[in-house]
Design an enzyme around this catalytic site. Sequence first.
Site, PDB file in Angstrom:
ATOM      1  N   ASP A 128      -2.588 -10.346  -2.509  1.00  0.00           N
ATOM      2  CA  ASP A 128      -3.169  -9.937  -1.230  1.00  0.00           C
ATOM      3  C   ASP A 128      -4.667  -9.649  -1.432  1.00  0.00           C
ATOM      4  OD1 ASP A 128      -2.110  -8.642   1.608  1.00  0.00           O
ATOM      5  OD2 ASP A 128      -3.871  -7.581   0.836  1.00  0.00           O
TER       6      ASP A 128
ATOM      7  N   ASP B 257      -4.491 -12.843   3.509  1.00  0.00           N
ATOM      8  CA  ASP B 257      -5.746 -12.355   4.085  1.00  0.00           C
ATOM      9  C   ASP B 257      -6.941 -12.680   3.186  1.00  0.00           C
ATOM     10  OD1 ASP B 257      -4.586 -10.566   2.322  1.00  0.00           O
ATOM     11  OD2 ASP B 257      -4.860  -8.803   3.590  1.00  0.00           O
TER      12      ASP B 257
ATOM     13  N   HIS C 281       0.827  -1.227   0.000  1.00  0.00           N
ATOM     14  CA  HIS C 281       0.000   0.000   0.000  1.00  0.00           C
ATOM     15  C   HIS C 281       0.855   1.269   0.000  1.00  0.00           C
ATOM     16  CE1 HIS C 281      -3.715  -2.176   0.485  1.00  0.00           C
ATOM     17  NE2 HIS C 281      -3.346  -2.712   1.632  1.00  0.00           N
TER      18      HIS C 281
ATOM     19  N   HIS D 222      -6.247  -7.146  -0.479  1.00  0.00           N
ATOM     20  CA  HIS D 222      -6.449  -5.724  -0.769  1.00  0.00           C
ATOM     21  C   HIS D 222      -5.650  -5.304  -2.003  1.00  0.00           C
ATOM     22  CE1 HIS D 222      -7.026  -6.283   3.627  1.00  0.00           C
ATOM     23  NE2 HIS D 222      -8.066  -5.493   3.419  1.00  0.00           N
TER      24      HIS D 222
HETATM   25 ZN   LIG Z   1      -4.301  -7.111   2.665  1.00  0.00          ZN
END
Ligand SMILES: [Zn+2]
Length: 344
Positions: A197, A282, A161, A199
Amino acid sequence: MDIVFSPAHRRQHGQAELTDGRLVPVYEHPGRLDAVLEELARRGFPAPVEPEDHGLDPLVAVHDPAYVTFLQCAWDEWVAAHGPAHDALPLSWRAPGMREDREPTRIDGRLGYWSFDAGTPVTAGTWAAAYSAAQAADTARRRVSAGARAAFALARPPGHHAGSRFFGGYCFLNGAAISAQGFRDAGVERVAVLDVDYHHGNGTQQIFAGRPDVFTVSLHADPSFCFPFFLGHADETEGGTHLNLPLPKGTDWPRYLPALETALARIGEQEPGALVVSLGVDTWDGDPISSFKLQTADYRRMARRIGALGLPTVVVMEGGYAVETIGANVAEFLEGFEETPAAT
Ligand SMILES: [Zn+2]
């Protein structure tokens, strides 16, 4: 597979993050990595090696030097203003119409200037931990550049991120981007980054936006309902140098697999000389902050397909917040990858 790990990761241990209107204990904590380390040892993986220290050069190859300097100074500035009792969290961000060209002088404003969320506490050990994670990713890349088939940066805080000029989503320095740029600087003409991931890898996308030499792909929860909300849609192709594959809530392996195959086919078409995998687990069914339904055995299936590309590969640890299964999920991935032969 070589595993690069630094105990300095434990120095990033925030007290709280802002979630659902409350300050709650941080999900991204040292116990995550220690659980992975324990499971890898139990399964007989080789003992990890510590990262080499190559200074700031690998960091500023993908991050604005002023941002890196801010990260180094942020905690001391926070303590001078507020004392050391609480983590540093940003309070205010720019909106359209506000100025981007004036960096605030007070730490509260500077935290907002260099970040995009309030879920990423800066602590006394943040710089040391983030620096060690960046060096781990760089060391893993150097091992692959030197001839290893693959290497795993077992590192935290995670990185995908983090953009060239911002932290957020628990991330400060983008290890996957550092690895990819390292491959380029070592002479690999074209590199692919695959982010699995849960996200969207917004930082990685931003860092390499429009770069034909680094093809970035992300499979993730649709940002229309999921963090980081403001990037990760399918129409962000960056002139064909990027691919986003947003997926719905509840995605399980039968629905995940076609997207993964699309991603791998597109990567194959690019004929990259090396691959970087942002490995977040995740996506596991039961992760406390996510909604996908992958099972532990699915990570072995995923890795077999990724490994079948036959590329020199760096795997960088990203998310995964179910501490009871993070070790098994990562180990299944690494074992599945090792079942695949390198291309000759
Ligand atoms: Zn994540």
